[in-house]
Design a protein around this motif. Structure first.
Motif, short mmCIF file in Angstrom:
data_model
loop_
_atom_site.label_atom_id
_atom_site.label_comp_id
_atom_site.label_asym_id
_atom_site.label_seq_id
_atom_site.Cartn_x
_atom_site.Cartn_y
_atom_site.Cartn_z
N ASN A 140 0.81 -1.22 0.00
CA ASN A 140 0.00 0.00 0.00
C ASN A 140 0.84 1.27 0.00
OD1 ASN A 140 0.94 -0.41 2.59
ND2 ASN A 140 -0.98 0.17 3.62
N LEU A 142 3.33 2.24 1.99
CA LEU A 142 3.76 2.78 3.28
C LEU A 142 5.07 2.15 3.73
CD1 LEU A 142 0.45 3.02 5.34
CD2 LEU A 142 1.55 4.76 3.93
N ILE A 149 -3.60 -1.40 9.17
CA ILE A 149 -4.00 -0.72 7.94
C ILE A 149 -5.36 -0.04 8.13
CG2 ILE A 149 -4.56 -1.06 5.51
CD1 ILE A 149 -2.59 -3.41 5.52
N ASP A 153 -7.64 3.29 3.68
CA ASP A 153 -6.48 3.09 2.81
C ASP A 153 -6.95 2.65 1.43
OD1 ASP A 153 -4.13 1.99 1.52
OD2 ASP A 153 -3.18 1.91 3.50
N HIS A 156 -5.70 -1.12 0.63
CA HIS A 156 -5.76 -2.20 1.61
C HIS A 156 -6.11 -3.52 0.92
CE1 HIS A 156 -10.15 -2.47 1.74
NE2 HIS A 156 -10.30 -1.25 2.24
N SER A 169 0.82 -3.08 7.78
CA SER A 169 1.41 -2.49 6.59
C SER A 169 2.77 -3.09 6.24
CB SER A 169 1.55 -0.98 6.77
OG SER A 169 2.45 -0.68 7.84
N TRP A 460 4.41 6.12 7.06
CA TRP A 460 3.05 6.23 7.60
C TRP A 460 2.89 7.41 8.54
CZ3 TRP A 460 3.42 5.86 12.83
CH2 TRP A 460 4.38 5.02 13.40
N VAL A 463 1.02 10.25 7.04
CA VAL A 463 -0.37 10.07 6.63
C VAL A 463 -1.29 10.63 7.72
CG1 VAL A 463 -2.13 8.35 6.07
CG2 VAL A 463 0.24 8.04 5.27
#
Length: 485
Positions: A140, A142, A149, A153, A156, A169, A460, A463
């Motif tokens: 994904n 990350l 996750i 997302d 995912h 992740s 991550w 995010v």
């Protein structure tokens, strides 16, 4: 969470390249099973950074892997099986698509799998399978230690065909925090045993159903950082601390393989279930003893030590028990399973880099008709049976040639001794790489371009959806390095 951890486990006795389409031959259409319409349950299991030499059946000097040994004795053991790439995310993409990683947009670790790709889970779901993913995802986009996750997302596992998923992740370890379809859950214990226990609950629910299941179990073991139980580390007290923990994780992972195999037997579906085990890339450096049993290189390189991994297929009464030196790879998983199930490829014009290994289930094959290709960060390799062509820069034009049959350690470059062979393999590799360039540009897709909304790799902690968890996570051992100054 139900306790699926058994107190004790019992062991059973024991070419010129052109972009190739996935077309099964007449021989491939002959079923290996008594029932030509059999639809086995399928379980794909993958270790994270286990080296080629890290099993008991390869006579490791310290590590004992009785359950992997029993699986190897009861199934088809590959002595020349290759990860799709020398690091994890690209190999995972190759498993799900049958395509070399660059074709799918997964250039290296932490790249997202393009949503324009068609995955094995999507194909099997459409064919009536119930699908589940358990453990490491890492497709994904990350980077950083594994985090549960988010439901929001865009990449995912559910977006790639998995009905059920309990996923993280990236790499994960003891007492992990996982995501069950977007809902975070905290677990206690060894990560390998946890994901196998959860997968067995999924399998138990499906075992009484007429629907077959497809389960993917992707461990976080033995990726660093390492954290094993004292009991699992005890046999390795003579090693340095990192090596103790590393091998302790492998002990627990092997025990979870025993859990899985016993669970299938207890559910009376072992003979209805194909289990395919491998690692995602070669072994790690700086671990004692050496992780690659003397092969050159380690994870991150295109030498044998970075690509060759343990692999076993077990399907009682359907796969002939033996050891094979036939060269095979993770790109072969999708075409093999589609051939087995007599499913035509959903995009016949899309290049597939693997081949079906179904004939190998019952026959001894000597030569692979289609070379195994690798391309990662500008480096490339081309394995044509006993020969391997290798370059550290495909644009520079410097190539080495090795005879793996007589020189598995890749110590002697024979390109000058066999210039015609080297030139032939180089031409094939370059032609294949040009076809990959077309895939990278998106020419395989109906849109003839790559979706511009595909994310670039990022950590991550960048995010927004994760930032609300930072105060809660800053003291967790696996996230401290990311969240504290």
């Amino acid at each position: 969470m139900a306790n699926r951890f058994p107190a004790a486990l019992t062991l059973p006795c024991c070419l010129c390249f052109a972009p190739t389409l996935l077309v099964a031959s007449a021989a491939c259409r002959t079923s290996t099973a008594a029932d030509p319409t059999v639809r086995p349950n399928i379980v794909l299991v993958m270790a994270d950074d286990q080296g080629w030499g890290q099993t008991g059946y390869y006579n490791h000097p310290i590590l004992k892997t009785p359950h992997l040994d029993a699986m190897a004795a009861g199934g088809l053991r590959f002595d020349r099986f290759y990860a799709g790439a020398p690091v994890c995310s690209p190999t995972r993409a190759s498993v799900l698509t049958g395509r070399s990683n660059d074709r799918t947009g997964v250039e290296s670790h932490g790249y997202a799998l393009r949503r324009q790709e068609t995955t094995l889970a999507q194909i099997l779901k459409k064919a009536g399978y119930v699908t589940g993913h358990f453990g490491k995802w890492h497709l994904n986009g990350l980077r950083g230690p594994g985090v549960p996750i988010l439901d929001s997302d865009s990449h995912h596992p559910g977006h790639f065909g998995f009905d059920h998923w309990l996923s993280v992740s990236n790499f994960f370890d003891r007492d992990p925090l996982l995501s069950r379809r977007g809902k975070f859950e905290e677990f206690q214990g060894d990560s390998s045993e946890i994901v196998v226990s959860e997968a067995l609950e999924f399998i138990d629910r499906q075992s009484s159903s007429r629907q077959p299941f497809f389960a993917v179990i992707w461990y976080g073991t033995p990726h660093q950082p390492w954290r094993a139980s004292d009991a699992d580390c005890e046999p390795f007290e003579s090693l340095n601390a990192a090596s103790q923990q590393h091998h302790g994780e492998l002990v627990a992972m092997d025990r979870s393989i025993g859990m899985l195999r016993q669970g299938l037997r207890e559910s009376k579906i072992a003979e209805k279930t194909l289990v395919w085990y491998c690692s995602d890339n070669g072994g790690l450096p700086k671990i004692q003893p050496d992780t690659t049993a003397g092969l050159r290189g380690h994870k991150g390189t295109l030498f044998e030590g970075g690509l060759r991994v343990p692999a076993i297929i077990e399907w009682p009464q359907h796969v002939k028990r033996r050891v094979t030196n036939y060269p095979a790879c993770t790109m072969d998983i999708l075409p093999t399973l589609l051939d087995l199930l007599q499913i035509d490829p959903p995009q016949p014009s899309r290049s597939i880099d693997g081949v079906s290994l179904k004939p190998l289930f019952t026959q001894n094959l000597e030569r692979r008709e289609k070379p195994i290709p690798f391309r990662h960060l500008g480096r490339a390799a081309w394995i044509d049976n006993q020969y391997k062509l290798l370059t550290q820069d495909i644009g520079e034009g410097t190539f080495s040639l090795y005879d793996l049959q007589s020189d598995s350690g890749e110590t002697h470059d024979i390109a000058a001794d066999q210039p015609e062979l080297a030139a032939k393999l180089q031409a094939e590799l370059i032609a294949w790489s040009e076809s990959v360039d077309n895939s990278v540009a998106g020419l395989d897709y109906p849109e003839r371009s790559v979706d511009p909304s595909e994310p670039q790799p990022r950590f991550w902690r960048e995010v927004d959806g994760y930032k609300t968890f930072f105060p809660e996570w800053k003291n967790r051992w696996e996230y401290k390095s990311q969240l504290q100054p």
